[in-house]
Design a protein around this motif. Structure first.
Motif, short mmCIF file in Angstrom:
data_model
loop_
_atom_site.label_atom_id
_atom_site.label_comp_id
_atom_site.label_asym_id
_atom_site.label_seq_id
_atom_site.Cartn_x
_atom_site.Cartn_y
_atom_site.Cartn_z
N TYR A 1 -19.43 70.40 -70.59
CA TYR A 1 -20.00 71.67 -71.05
C TYR A 1 -20.91 72.32 -70.00
O TYR A 1 -20.90 73.53 -69.82
N ARG B 1 -12.37 63.17 -63.35
CA ARG B 1 -11.48 62.00 -63.46
C ARG B 1 -10.10 62.45 -63.91
O ARG B 1 -9.16 61.67 -63.94
N GLY C 1 -16.17 68.14 -63.84
CA GLY C 1 -15.66 69.47 -64.19
C GLY C 1 -15.33 69.69 -65.66
O GLY C 1 -15.42 70.82 -66.14
N ASN D 1 -29.65 75.90 -74.47
CA ASN D 1 -29.67 74.57 -73.81
C ASN D 1 -28.69 74.48 -72.64
O ASN D 1 -28.93 73.73 -71.69
N THR E 1 -18.25 64.95 -74.64
CA THR E 1 -17.68 63.64 -74.95
C THR E 1 -17.90 63.36 -76.45
O THR E 1 -19.04 63.38 -76.92
N1 LIG Z 1 -25.48 69.59 -72.71
C1 LIG Z 1 -26.72 70.00 -72.45
O1 LIG Z 1 -27.26 70.87 -73.16
C2 LIG Z 1 -27.47 69.43 -71.30
C3 LIG Z 1 -26.98 68.41 -70.54
N2 LIG Z 1 -27.72 67.89 -69.50
C4 LIG Z 1 -27.23 66.78 -68.70
O2 LIG Z 1 -26.20 67.26 -67.85
C5 LIG Z 1 -25.21 66.25 -67.63
C6 LIG Z 1 -23.86 66.78 -68.09
O3 LIG Z 1 -23.96 67.10 -69.47
P1 LIG Z 1 -22.77 67.73 -70.30
O4 LIG Z 1 -22.01 68.66 -69.45
O5 LIG Z 1 -23.35 68.22 -71.55
O6 LIG Z 1 -21.90 66.43 -70.59
P2 LIG Z 1 -20.34 66.34 -70.92
O7 LIG Z 1 -20.15 65.08 -71.65
O8 LIG Z 1 -19.90 67.60 -71.56
O9 LIG Z 1 -19.71 66.24 -69.46
C7 LIG Z 1 -19.98 65.19 -68.57
C8 LIG Z 1 -18.78 65.03 -67.67
O10 LIG Z 1 -19.04 63.99 -66.72
C9 LIG Z 1 -17.80 63.41 -66.31
N3 LIG Z 1 -17.92 61.95 -66.23
C10 LIG Z 1 -17.86 61.21 -65.09
N4 LIG Z 1 -18.04 59.93 -65.32
C11 LIG Z 1 -18.19 59.81 -66.62
C12 LIG Z 1 -18.38 58.68 -67.45
N5 LIG Z 1 -18.48 57.47 -66.96
N6 LIG Z 1 -18.48 58.92 -68.77
C13 LIG Z 1 -18.39 60.17 -69.27
N7 LIG Z 1 -18.21 61.27 -68.52
C14 LIG Z 1 -18.11 61.09 -67.19
C15 LIG Z 1 -16.78 63.88 -67.31
O11 LIG Z 1 -16.02 64.83 -66.62
P3 LIG Z 1 -14.53 64.52 -66.11
O12 LIG Z 1 -13.78 64.07 -67.32
O13 LIG Z 1 -14.12 65.85 -65.64
O14 LIG Z 1 -14.62 63.49 -65.07
C16 LIG Z 1 -17.55 64.55 -68.40
O15 LIG Z 1 -16.86 65.63 -68.98
C17 LIG Z 1 -25.67 65.04 -68.44
O16 LIG Z 1 -26.37 64.16 -67.61
C18 LIG Z 1 -26.60 65.66 -69.48
O17 LIG Z 1 -27.53 64.74 -69.95
C19 LIG Z 1 -28.93 68.42 -69.17
C20 LIG Z 1 -29.46 69.45 -69.88
C21 LIG Z 1 -28.78 70.02 -71.03
#
Ligand SMILES: NC(=O)C1=CN([C@@H]2O[C@H](COP(=O)(O)OP(=O)(O)OC[C@H]3O[C@@H](n4cnc5c(N)ncnc54)[C@H](OP(=O)(O)O)[C@@H]3O)[C@@H](O)[C@H]2O)C=CC1
Ligand SMILES: CC(=O)N[C@@H](CCC(=O)OP(=O)(O)O)C(=O)O
Length: 337
Positions: free
Chosen positions: A14, A37, A11, A311, A188
């Motif tokens: 981005y 988390r 949650g 994106n 992150t």
């Molecule tokens: N940003 C973009 O433009 C795009 C992203 N993607 C893909 O979508 C997915 C999400 O991307 P995005 O939202 O940008 O990423 P973010 O880093 O913004 O968010 C990922 C979220 O995953 C959760 N999480 C759970 N386990 C882990 C861990 N071990 N390490 C880090 N974070 C963890 C965290 O949420 P919490 O703290 O709430 O648990 C974190 O905020 C990725 O796989 C990315 O490659 C695909 C296309 C485009």
């Protein structure tokens, strides 16, 4: 018709916040759970959601999601983490749209080569469907697991598909030069996304090694029915969001711009989210939308394609909703226009 109960995993990220905003406007979806988390209200993690949603995040637990009646989960988690969380959901008959790269590459050896990680879920990799609706269409509708496409690959694949399908360009030596806003790297923190590092600066990265290369090649090879190879170079731009790809290819015969523009118009005639244009698109033209804008030019004997998208919407959460619409029989445009 009852609304489909959905969960968003990861949650605080981005793509999650973008997805939540889209789902709140969707006529057929109800967000019943958000995992994180962090033990926080989702609006405390994303103040832009204040007053729009009343959900407290919960730790990931497949049984708890099933107990809440979740029918579809959107994985907004990093690759590697996704393939740990998704199997227990599928075991409980929860359909999944995974935004990570874990289920995009059909060959686990290719995944290992480019991601430097072993794939731990070969069972589900075998039935995952690559969720680029304009190319894989009805194959997505009956899927249990949709591998949402990468952000850069969508500009390259949709930018080139009409040319590749009609054998109008050479299948090797295609050059894809892409620029992305910093949100492409996620929320992150990392050093190269730190403001003084990336502001007022443009840099190429992962030259020759970016993991989207095999994803682009896999889909274009499917379209061509023969191997396609590309040189893909991504660049980080000092902007929040948006991708622009400039693509260079060699035609297999003499072609004209009006002929190619017409070809693109007919190829995408029934695809509501691809806009074929005669002027080069800017990223801002697509900001906040699920549109991918494409323009084809002929310059000094080469074909040039320019493709732009947001994106976070078209590149991630918007196309995830497009896939959700296909999974649950909604109009493909629901919640997106
Ligand atoms: N940003 C973009 O433009 C795009 C992203 N993607 C893909 O979508 C997915 C999400 O991307 P995005 O939202 O940008 O990423 P973010 O880093 O913004 O968010 C990922 C979220 O995953 C959760 N999480 C759970 N386990 C882990 C861990 N071990 N390490 C880090 N974070 C963890 C965290 O949420 P919490 O703290 O709430 O648990 C974190 O905020 C990725 O796989 C990315 O490659 C695909 C296309 C485009
Ligand atoms: C600017 C920037 O860093 N972009 C990211 C895009 C990755 C992404 O979101 O794609 P996946 O879903 O395939 O991980 C990168 O190049 O790694």
């Amino acid at each position: 018709m009852d609304k489909v109960k959905v969960a968003v995993l990861g949650g605080s990220g981005y793509t999650a916040v973008e997805l939540i905003k889209l789902l709140l406007r969707h006529p057929g979806a109800e967000i019943v759970a958000i995992t994180s988390r962090q033990d926080e209200h989702i609006a405390d993690l994303h103040p832009s959601l204040l007053g729009r949603i009343d959900v407290r995040c919960q730790p990931f637990d497949a049984d708890a999601l099933k107990a809440k009646g979740v029918q579809c989960a959107f994985g907004c988690l990093p690759h590697g983490t996704s393939m740990e969380s998704i199997p227990p959901l599928l075991e409980r008959d929860i359909r999944v749209v995974d935004l990570s790269a874990d289920y995009r590459l059909r060959d686990a050896k290719v995944y290992q080569e480019w991601y430097k990680e072993t794939h731990h879920d070969l069972k589900n990799l075998a039935h995952a469907v690559y969720g680029l609706p304009e190319v894989y269409g009805d194959a997505i509708n009956g899927a249990k697991l949709v591998a949402n496409p990468g952000c850069y690959p969508q500009t390259a694949i949709l930018g080139l598909a009409p040319l590749v399908a009609h054998k109008l360009i050479e299948r090797s030596g295609i050059v894809i030069d892409s620029k992305s806003g910093v949100s492409g790297g996620g929320r992150t923190p990392k050093l190269n996304f730190h403001f003084p590092e990336c502001n007022e600066s443009v840099s190429a990265y992962a030259v020759g090694t970016h993991r989207h290369t095999p994803e682009i090649e896999q889909a274009l090879s499917d379209v061509a029915g023969a191997p396609v190879s590309v040189i893909f170079t991504p660049h980080l731009m000092p902007m929040d969001r948006g991708i622009l790809s400039t693509i260079y290819a060699t035609p297999t015969r003499a072609v004209t711009e009006p002929e190619l523009t017409e070809l693109y118009r007919s190829y995408y005639a029934d695809k509501p989210f691809v806009r074929v244009r005669t002027a080069p698109p800017a990223t801002k033209d697509t900001t906040g939308t699920n549109f991918l804008d494409v323009c084809v030019k002929v310059v000094r004997g080469k074909v040039l394609v320019l493709a732009a998208e947001d994106n976070l919407v078209r590149g991630a959460s918007g196309v995830a909703v497009q896939n959700f619409n296909r999974l649950f029989g909604f109009d493909e445009r629901a919640g997106l226009l």
